[in-house]
Design a protein around this motif. Structure first.
Motif: not given
Length: 250
Positions: A151-156
């Motif tokens: 989630x931190x890497x790709x957003x969300x």
């Protein structure tokens, strides 16, 4: 062999309880089946086998407790992230939230306090969660850490991701609790059944010592009592195996 880390984790009270329980069991077997101090001394080294068994059961119990504690920690993280807190701030706030339910000596509070200390020396929150997952060796915690990283890497939405993780773990915990509730009655019945033979022998020893004396004063009597003890232990182990098998198959 008991590892030093395991010794420290379980605590002194647990070890004293194990030793005390085994000594009582040893005394009961020696008195009821053999009426011999020598048998009591001969059976003392078996305490290591009993401790190994007790440690295994205690670790299972603590594993279930840790699941519940971790769910509460994730719930606290979800509440804070949903309110707009960052991942780092939510980790910092978990210990204060958990004080309502748990003491400072509780496993989950200690683990999050460790993460707070790491955050104070500028270690990334993802790295803190990674260390937590590696130390716990728990599949749910590891999956939670991996989901947070993705989630931190790709957003969300961090709050929604934590909420989904809570729902999944909660369903699993609730299923396990339902199974344990279903089996509680059978476990209680099994405990009562295992106590009945001991109670009968104790009653006979106290009320008719002359009648029982023949079983403790000659070879044939001791062989009979050994056979009774072997059959009793086999029945207890078999009953325990059947109970655990039933739990595992549900």
């Amino acid at each position: 062999m008991i590892k030093k880390k395991q010794w420290d984790t379980l605590g002194t009270r647990f070890w004293f309880r194990c030793i005390g329980v085994y000594i009582v069991l040893d005394m009961m077997i020696s008195f009821l089946f053999y009426d011999s101090v020598i048998v009591f001394l001969v059976l003392l080294p078996m305490i290591f086998i009993y401790i190994k068994f007790a440690v295994k059961e205690e670790m299972k119990r603590r594993y279930r407790d840790h699941k519940l504690q971790f769910r509460e920690a994730m719930t606290a993280m979800y509440t804070m992230t949903a309110a707009g807190y960052s991942l780092e701030s939510s980790i910092r706030g978990v210990p204060d939230e958990l004080k309502i339910c748990y003491s400072q000596d509780t496993w989950i509070v200690k683990e999050f306090n460790k993460m707070v200390e790491k955050l104070n020396i500028n270690i990334a929150p993802e790295r803190c969660l990674e260390d937590f997952a590696e130390e716990s060796k728990d599949e749910d915690i590891t999956n939670f850490y991996e989901i947070i990283c993705i989630a931190k890497r790709y957003g969300g939405s961090m709050s929604m991701i934590i909420k989904m993780a809570i729902d999944r773990i909660s369903r699993r915990i609730e299923t396990e609790c339902e199974i344990m509730t279903m089996m509680a009655g059978r476990r209680h019945e099994f405990t009562i059944m295992t106590c009945i033979p001991i109670g009968i022998i104790l009653y006979m020893r106290l009320t008719s010592p002359e009648l029982m004396a023949v079983l403790y004063t000659n070879v044939s009597g001791r062989l009979i009592m050994t056979g009774c003890l072997s059959a009793y232990l086999a029945a207890v182990l078999w009953g325990r195996y059947v109970t655990q098998k039933a739990v595992a198959s549900v």
